[in-house]
Design a protein around this motif. Structure first.
Motif, mmCIF file in Angstrom:
data_model
loop_
_atom_site.group_PDB
_atom_site.id
_atom_site.type_symbol
_atom_site.label_atom_id
_atom_site.label_comp_id
_atom_site.label_asym_id
_atom_site.label_seq_id
_atom_site.Cartn_x
_atom_site.Cartn_y
_atom_site.Cartn_z
ATOM 1 N N ILE B 31 122.634 43.338 -32.273
ATOM 2 C CA ILE B 31 123.974 42.962 -32.741
ATOM 3 C C ILE B 31 123.883 42.371 -34.147
ATOM 4 O O ILE B 31 124.654 42.701 -35.028
ATOM 5 C CB ILE B 31 124.616 41.937 -31.778
ATOM 6 C CG1 ILE B 31 124.804 42.576 -30.405
ATOM 7 C CG2 ILE B 31 125.936 41.436 -32.343
ATOM 8 C CD1 ILE B 31 125.298 41.615 -29.347
ATOM 9 N N MET B 32 122.939 41.448 -34.310
ATOM 10 C CA MET B 32 122.735 40.835 -35.626
ATOM 11 C C MET B 32 121.269 40.429 -35.727
ATOM 12 O O MET B 32 120.535 40.468 -34.737
ATOM 13 C CB MET B 32 123.644 39.620 -35.811
ATOM 14 C CG MET B 32 123.398 38.485 -34.834
ATOM 15 S SD MET B 32 124.341 36.992 -35.231
ATOM 16 C CE MET B 32 126.003 37.492 -34.892
ATOM 17 N N ILE B 33 120.846 40.090 -36.953
ATOM 18 C CA ILE B 33 119.459 39.670 -37.142
ATOM 19 C C ILE B 33 119.443 38.257 -37.722
ATOM 20 O O ILE B 33 120.133 37.964 -38.710
ATOM 21 C CB ILE B 33 118.703 40.639 -38.072
ATOM 22 C CG1 ILE B 33 118.718 42.054 -37.467
ATOM 23 C CG2 ILE B 33 117.264 40.181 -38.280
ATOM 24 C CD1 ILE B 33 118.122 43.116 -38.354
ATOM 25 N N LEU B 34 118.698 37.397 -37.082
ATOM 26 C CA LEU B 34 118.536 36.025 -37.565
ATOM 27 C C LEU B 34 117.223 35.935 -38.331
ATOM 28 O O LEU B 34 116.328 36.766 -38.157
ATOM 29 C CB LEU B 34 118.482 35.051 -36.388
ATOM 30 C CG LEU B 34 119.598 35.134 -35.365
ATOM 31 C CD1 LEU B 34 119.357 34.115 -34.250
ATOM 32 C CD2 LEU B 34 120.951 34.889 -36.010
ATOM 33 N N GLU B 35 117.127 34.905 -39.166
ATOM 34 C CA GLU B 35 115.840 34.630 -39.777
ATOM 35 C C GLU B 35 115.393 33.254 -39.311
ATOM 36 O O GLU B 35 116.144 32.283 -39.375
ATOM 37 C CB GLU B 35 115.939 34.657 -41.301
ATOM 38 C CG GLU B 35 114.548 34.697 -41.901
ATOM 39 C CD GLU B 35 114.501 34.421 -43.387
ATOM 40 O OE1 GLU B 35 115.554 34.433 -44.043
ATOM 41 O OE2 GLU B 35 113.386 34.175 -43.873
ATOM 42 N N SER B 36 114.185 33.201 -38.796
ATOM 43 C CA SER B 36 113.621 31.930 -38.360
ATOM 44 C C SER B 36 112.117 32.073 -38.423
ATOM 45 O O SER B 36 111.576 33.152 -38.117
ATOM 46 C CB SER B 36 114.074 31.622 -36.933
ATOM 47 O OG SER B 36 113.513 30.404 -36.506
ATOM 48 N N MET B 37 111.444 31.026 -38.798
ATOM 49 C CA MET B 37 109.988 31.047 -38.913
ATOM 50 C C MET B 37 109.518 32.245 -39.732
ATOM 51 O O MET B 37 108.517 32.883 -39.417
ATOM 52 C CB MET B 37 109.342 31.051 -37.512
ATOM 53 C CG MET B 37 109.633 29.777 -36.747
ATOM 54 S SD MET B 37 108.843 29.756 -35.145
ATOM 55 C CE MET B 37 109.914 30.854 -34.272
#
Lengths: 512, 73
Positions: B31-37
């Motif tokens: 659905i969407m892409i997050l950025e983390s680490m």
């Protein structure tokens, strides 16, 4: 009519009455709901004609309940699964709610003793209302319980498997918690006490699904491996799980025919795992590509998805995979992930299944939530379990492996043999984060300096650097993974013990 | 039509929204892409359905357990 004829007819009539369980009316109601009865479930599970019953003519010990308690609500016996003997307790909800009574507890104890002594798995098909009232009322009723001091002692002499196929409270729940694999039919409830009892005790309405439904147990508690729609699917999964396990701890798992190596497409791995470390992928596809075709059987697939645990075969031999899954939380292992891996290590070590660990993780997930969930303790439980594991252990770093997670995932001497793909990056932490932690510089605050420091901090973190001090024993092209594992499985054979572990984890509790 | 609330499983920022309101998605679609680490972490559809609304914009900070999308199944 001869005397014998009369006796035969009488015997057949009695048998038919007992085999008729709680009567046609109750049985047809179940059938209308699409549910199998206790005996149909046994027939579905065991090889045709192999079931041999013990205790058909048992009833309640109370004279007034004898006529309405055929087989006392728990159908017990022995049968074969793919030609291998197994023992079973199948609850019959149509007889006094399959509640636990003085006599059917004796039957269960007999099954447990016999299975343990003779090296057979036990299958619990649970659908029970809990302890029988009035049998367990009063000091004498309660005191009559617990006559077997090893009733709940779980030392994994042979596998236990449970299917929750209806309400499961009390004894049904306890044996489920002691089982190595649990499947649940959607709509079944697994809890300490029934919603009614719980609701009366705490004085508020309790929703059955919330108390012990399949979503709770497959996603939040991890106490159940699989939820399925029908009894048939549940029983097929029981058979499938047992196909990977030995009948008892004194054996190694059954070996399946090895596939032709020409069927294996090693190139596929390169399209599954991106070389760019910021890109995620689903490690389950990698495991499936390394293992024998169609042999991967994931455990607890909806729980703690940051970690993948799966039974597979390599060259026909059963091998357990533990992996961090970058697809979820970037593969940063959280406390539930630690529990999931620890319980899998216990299973593999107890039943002589070699372990392969695939590592691609930025480390353990840190944060307040994790600390509240006892992350430090969970990490050390996992670590202790790994170090106590005496089955062959192989560790492969595919891309990232940092800090304590490097050790937990079998780094250095925490496995029998370690390899790193040429894409591996190993260090105290991800260099992108390390620059900020060590020097207080971020990509935003000073881009040029950040890149310089990152290059410095990222020096000497390659697979070749790790191999140069012999902390890993090989640097692999990803396409060589399966071949390397097949060779290592051959040489780390534990031949002196006939391939068996020392079983130091065999009595480790796995529900934490 | 039952609604399914989709939460972020991790603390990070919203990098890219890959779908739109009204769009149908299959189970496990991105659905969407997050950025983390420093990783690109997808938010997947827990089951098949249609996107009713987004509760975050690109660039927004999200915390673990925060509602990001509502689906209709």
């Amino acid at each position: 009519m001869s005397d014998y004829q009369r006796l035969i007819e009488d015997h057949e009539a009695k048998k038919a009455r007992f085999l008729g369980m709680g009567g046609l009316e109750k049985l047809s109601k179940r059938k209308a709901l699409g549910l199998l009865d206790a005996r149909e479930r046994i027939d579905r599970l065991f090889d045709a004609g192999s079931f041999t019953e013990t205790g058909l003519f048992a009833t309640s010990h109370l004279p007034e309940a004898r006529d309405r308690s055929p087989t006392d609500g728990k159908v017990c016996g022995f049968g074969d699964i793919d030609g291998r003997p197994a023992a079973i307790v199948s609850c019959d909800l149509t007889v006094m709610g399959a509640s636990s009574s003085l006599n059917n507890v004796k039957k269960m104890a007999h099954i447990r003793r016999t299975a343990t002594r003779n090296g057979m798995p036990i299958i619990f098909l649970n659908e029970t209302s809990g302890a029988r009232i009035p049998d367990t009322m009063g000091a004498q009723g309660t005191g009559a319980l617990g006559q077997d001091p090893t009733q709940f002692l779980r030392d994994r002499q042979s596998p236990y498997v449970a299917a929750c196929l209806g309400p499961s409270f009390g004894t049904g729940t306890w044996y489920t918690m002691l089982s190595d694999f649990v499947v649940m039919r959607k709509g079944a409830i697994l809890a300490v006490s029934s919603p009614r009892v719980t609701s009366l005790a705490i004085g508020e309405a309790v929703d059955a699904e919330e108390l012990g439904g399949w979503k709770l147990h497959t996603e939040k508690t991890g106490l159940v491996d699989y939820a399925v729609d029908t009894d048939e699917e549940a029983l097929d999964l029981v058979r499938k799980f047992l196909s990977y396990l030995p009948s008892h701890a004194g054996q190694t798992p059954p070996v399946a025919p090895a596939p032709e190596e020409s069927e294996i497409d090693a190139e596929k791995i390169l399209s599954i795992v991106p070389p760019q470390r910021q890109k995620v992928y689903d490690v389950r596809k990698l495991i499936a590509a390394v293992a024998d075709p169609d042999s991967m059987f994931e455990l607890k697939p909806r729980f703690a998805r940051v970690a993948t645990t799966a039974l597979t075969r390599i060259g026909g031999r059963v091998v357990g995979f533990v992996a961090s899954n970058p697809m979820f939380k970037a593969g940063a292992i959280d406390p539930d992930g630690c529990d999931k891996i620890t319980s899998f290590l216990v299973l593999c070590d107890s039943f002589n299944i070699p372990i392969v660990i695939l590592t691609d993780t930025p480390g353990f997930l840190i944060g307040i939530d994790g600390e509240r969930k006892k992350a430090p303790g969970k990490i050390m439980n996992f670590m202790t379990a790994l170090q106590m594991c005496t089955v062959p252990k192989f560790s492969i770093v595919t891309r990232k492996s940092y800090g304590q997670a490097y050790l937990n995932m079998g780094g250095s001497r925490n496995s029998d043999e370690m390899a790193a793909w040429f894409t591996a990056d190993v260090g105290f932490m991800d260099p992108n984060i390390g620059v900020n932690v060590v020097y207080g510089v971020t990509a935003e605050s000073d881009p040029q300096k950040f890149e310089e420091l990152k290059a410095e901090i990222g020096r000497e973190t390659s697979a070749y650097d790790l191999a140069s001090i012999y902390s890993s024993q090989a640097v692999l092209d990803p396409r060589e993974t399966r071949d390397w594992l097949m060779r290592m499985l051959k040489y780390h054979s534990r031949a002196m013990n006939g391939g068996k572990s020392e079983r130091r984890l065999a009595s480790w509790p796995t529900t934490f | 039509m039952p609604e399914v609330k989709v939460e972020s499983e991790i603390t990070g920022t919203v990098w890219k929204i890959e779908t739109g309101v009204g769009q149908s998605v299959a189970e496990d679609d991105v659905i969407m892409i997050l950025e983390s680490m420093k990783m690109e972490i997808p938010v997947l559809a827990p089951e098949a359905g249609k996107i009713v609304s987004f509760h975050v914009d690109e660039g927004a900070n999200v915390s673990e357990g925060q509602l990001v999308v509502t689906l209709e199944t």
